[in-house]
Each structure stands twice: as C-alpha cells, then as structure tokens.
Design a protein around this motif. Structure first.
Motif, PDB file in Angstrom:
ATOM      1  N   SER A 137      -4.189  -6.907   9.680  1.00 40.43           N
ATOM      2  CA  SER A 137      -4.641  -8.286   9.853  1.00 40.43           C
ATOM      3  C   SER A 137      -5.386  -8.313  11.188  1.00 40.43           C
ATOM      4  O   SER A 137      -4.846  -8.720  12.213  1.00 40.43           O
ATOM      5  CB  SER A 137      -3.419  -9.211   9.849  1.00 40.43           C
ATOM      6  N   TYR A 146     -13.760  -1.009   7.896  1.00 36.01           N
ATOM      7  CA  TYR A 146     -12.754  -1.259   6.844  1.00 36.01           C
ATOM      8  C   TYR A 146     -12.529   0.017   6.017  1.00 36.01           C
ATOM      9  O   TYR A 146     -11.405   0.330   5.651  1.00 36.01           O
ATOM     10  CB  TYR A 146     -13.230  -2.381   5.911  1.00 36.01           C
ATOM     11  N   TYR A 157      -4.970  -5.808   3.241  1.00 30.61           N
ATOM     12  CA  TYR A 157      -5.626  -6.475   4.372  1.00 30.61           C
ATOM     13  C   TYR A 157      -5.525  -7.985   4.203  1.00 30.61           C
ATOM     14  O   TYR A 157      -5.775  -8.515   3.122  1.00 30.61           O
ATOM     15  CB  TYR A 157      -7.107  -6.064   4.445  1.00 30.61           C
ATOM     16  N   LEU A 189     -13.615  -6.016   1.542  1.00 29.64           N
ATOM     17  CA  LEU A 189     -12.230  -5.534   1.459  1.00 29.64           C
ATOM     18  C   LEU A 189     -11.844  -5.290   0.008  1.00 29.64           C
ATOM     19  O   LEU A 189     -11.253  -4.250  -0.334  1.00 29.64           O
ATOM     20  CB  LEU A 189     -11.280  -6.558   2.088  1.00 29.64           C
ATOM     21  N   TYR A 194      -8.821  -2.424  -1.092  1.00 29.89           N
ATOM     22  CA  TYR A 194      -7.624  -2.991  -0.465  1.00 29.89           C
ATOM     23  C   TYR A 194      -6.982  -4.016  -1.402  1.00 29.89           C
ATOM     24  O   TYR A 194      -7.694  -4.727  -2.126  1.00 29.89           O
ATOM     25  CB  TYR A 194      -8.002  -3.786   0.787  1.00 29.89           C
TER      26      TYR A 194
END
Ligand code: 5AD
Ligand code: FES
Length: 362
Positions: A137, A146, A157, A189, A194
């Motif tokens: 975070s 990322y 995430y 993301l 993720y």
C-alpha cells in the motif's frame, strides 16, 4: 413484502436501489445487515484473515487535504523504520501465524525507494520460506515499479480511489493530484496480475449518499478483488478541517461505513472486505461490528509501538500505545465475540480474484 425486501431479492441493483439500501434505518437496516451476513457466510465463510500492518514510514510527498501526514503538515514527527526493524516486524507476523502482511507508508516515487522495497520483498519472502503473503500500500507508482515489486514477491496491492467522483476527488486534493492518474495506476495493477484493492472514505465534506452508491458501482464495474473503506475522520492540522461543521455526525459516518460494507458484500459476494481501523477509532468494537455484517479481513497494526503515534492519518487512532504482542490475545477474544474464526497461517486470498482470472486458489 416491503420495498427493502424486494430490493434485497433483486439480481441486479441499480443506483437508486443502492441509495435506498444505504439510507435504510430501523428494521430495514437490520434486514440489510442480516442479508449481508448470510451472503458472507455462504460465499466466503466465517473465517477472518489477518494482514499484519507495518506502517514503516510517514514521510510523504503528497498533500491530500484530509490526511494528517500530508507533506505540508509540519507538526508531524517524521520517521522511517530501518530495514532491520521492518524485517523484525515481518518475522513477528510469520512467527505468529498471521499469513500475510501489509507494507504501508507515505507516497515516495524514487529509484532508491523502489529498490529498497524490492530488496525488502525478497528478504521477507526468504525469511518466511515464501509463506508470508505480501500486500503493498505505497500509493501511485510507475507501471515499471509495480512490475518489479510484483516480480519480487508482492501479490496484492491496495490503492484507494478515495471517491469515484472526479470532481469531488479534485475538491479534496491539490491541483497536482489527478483522479486520472489514480485510475491509471489501478488499471496497471490489475493488468500486471496483482489482486487489486481499492476503497473510499465515507462522510467526506461535499459527499452525498448518491456519491457513495456510485462508489459501490465503481468497485463493481472495476471488478476489484478487495476493498478497504472506512469513515472519514477529520484531523485538525489539515485543510479540510474547516468544513468540520458541515460533516455528518461521527456516528452517522460510522453507521454509513457499516452500511457501505453490507451493501458491497451483497453486490460483490466473493471479494475480500477489510474492516478499516478508522471504524475502531470511532467505536472500540467497530471492526468486530464490520465483521458481523460482511467484512472478512482485519489488519492488526504490527508497527513497533514507539512509532505508531506518528502515523496519524486521522486523530484518535486506536491502539497506538499497545505493542504487537498485546494485540494478539485481544483480537482472538474480540473475534470470538463476533462469531468468527481466525484463518491462522492462511493467505486468505480473494476468491473473486481466482474466479476473475480463472486460476487456482492457493
Ligand atoms: N480519515 C480517514 N481516512 C483517511 N485516510 C487518510 N486520511 C484520512 C482521514 N482523515 C485514508 C485514505 C488513504 C489511506 C491510507 O488512509 O483513504 O488512502
Ligand atoms: Fe495522501 Fe496521506 S497525503 S493519503
């Protein structure tokens, strides 16, 4: 059948339906909570998963108008845990069977920061024989960063959209903070692979119940895997504090946050929903109340005690004087009261993610 019962039986919920659910009071509200709990038990079960939260630094380049650790707040004593301290906290999470941890800090975009996190991820994976799940975070970063962090072992995430209404977003942020960049980050993301989480604050100045209904629709449309959302709690050293008199009463913000969780559980049955710490700041049993009506993730703070006071996004943050060891027994007892079990040692990944990506649940 009354109006609310009829809405609860519908397959597809419209903005008006969601607004009506969020405005429910009395027996209607009880019915909403009962339904959300039933759906939770049927789709994700009664287990609650722990993510040990390490707030490793409050140094932040951003200046969000609501946030106590914003860059311009000169009252904050800034800190940055050493790698050893972070790894010690990670080992604590591993030794105590937490299953996962969350690394959170103020937002810093730099090569040195990206490298540091990359190294820490590898070390945490190594010290836990690959067993600790890691959620990050750390705000908006480039796609490349990322990707590097994902490769180094992070698999979830969290990046809150704060509000899905772009003009409200602009009102609560300075001009150089862009709603579009936030969205772009969320999209990267998801693309990278993720498990992607977002969330909003509830009871912001200028925010209406209709905005909140739109936030829920945003989460559904974006097909997120996890949500963490909680009440907005004003901080006297921030620019938004001047609207304090226009806010909903704190108990209304708390109750609306519970209703948001319940309605989201009905809308997105198999996602992970975290019971935000901000709930506990208002009501000592706030997180347990959230667990009873739809939440299935809790993020106990495992930041070493001496630093916790300085990570004050909002005032009255709970448990800042406890050491991580003291929180363990406390949470066990609290969750037993909320009729739940703790999924010790399990990742407790979002079932939604595996369905969405057609992959196997670990
Ligand atoms: N009240 C509640 N939540 C806040 N956050 C920041 N400031 C506040 C506040 N005053 C939340 C934001 C941010 C997360 C890290 O903390 O949603 O994304
Ligand atoms: Fe943006 Fe803290 S400065 S959330």
């Amino acid at each position: 059948m009354n109006e609310l019962e009829a809405i609860l039986q519908k397959e597809i919920l419209t903005r008006d339906d969601l607004t009506r659910l969020l405005k429910s009071e009395g027996v209607d509200r009880e019915m909403l909570f009962r339904k959300a709990n039933e759906i939770k038990l049927a789709h994700v079960g009664k287990k609650v998963y722990f993510r040990g939260l390490i707030e490793f630094s409050n140094i932040c380049s951003k200046d969000c108008y609501y946030c106590g650790i914003r860059n311009s707040n000169k009252q904050v004593k800034r800190y940055n845990l050493s790698d050893e301290e972070i790894l010690k906290a990670a080992r604590f999470a591993y030794d105590n069977n937490y299953g996962s941890l969350v690394l959170q800090s103020g937002e810093i975009e730099s090569e040195a920061f990206a490298n540091r996190i990359e190294d820490l991820l590898k070390e945490i994976k190594a010290l836990s024989a690959d067993k600790l799940g890691i959620t990050l975070s750390l705000g908006e970063q480039s796609e490349e960063v990322y990707r590097r962090w994902f490769k180094a072992g992070a698999h979830r995430y969290l990046l809150r959209i704060e509000t899905s209404n772009s003009s409200l977003y602009q009102k609560i942020h300075p001009d150089n903070h862009y709603f579009e960049s936030r969205l772009k980050s969320l999209r990267s993301l998801q693309e990278i692979g993720y498990q992607t989480g977002t969330g909003v604050m509830i009871g912001l100045p200028f925010q209406t119940v209709e905005h909140l209904a739109d936030d829920l629709l945003f989460m559904q449309k974006f097909n997120v895997d996890m949500v963490g959302m909680g009440p907005y709690i004003e901080h006297s050293d921030t620019p938004l504090f001047k609207y304090q008199s226009e806010l909903w009463d704190i108990n209304k913000r708390f109750d609306m946050a519970l209703k948001m969780i319940a309605v989201l559980r009905i809308l997105m049955k198999d996602i992970n929903i975290a019971a935000a710490t901000a709930l506990q700041a208002i009501d000592p049993m706030g997180r347990e109340k959230a667990v009873r009506i739809g939440a299935n993730v809790i993020m106990p703070n495992i930041t070493p005690g001496s630093y916790r006071n300085n990570y004050a996004l909002y005032q009255n943050k709970p448990c800042v004087d406890e050491e991580p060891e003291q929180c363990m027994g406390c949470l066990d007892a609290r969750l037993a009261i909320a009729d739940s079990e703790i999924g010790y040692g399990e990742w407790g990944d979002s079932k939604h993610f595996y369905k969405r990506t057609n992959s196997q649940l670990k």
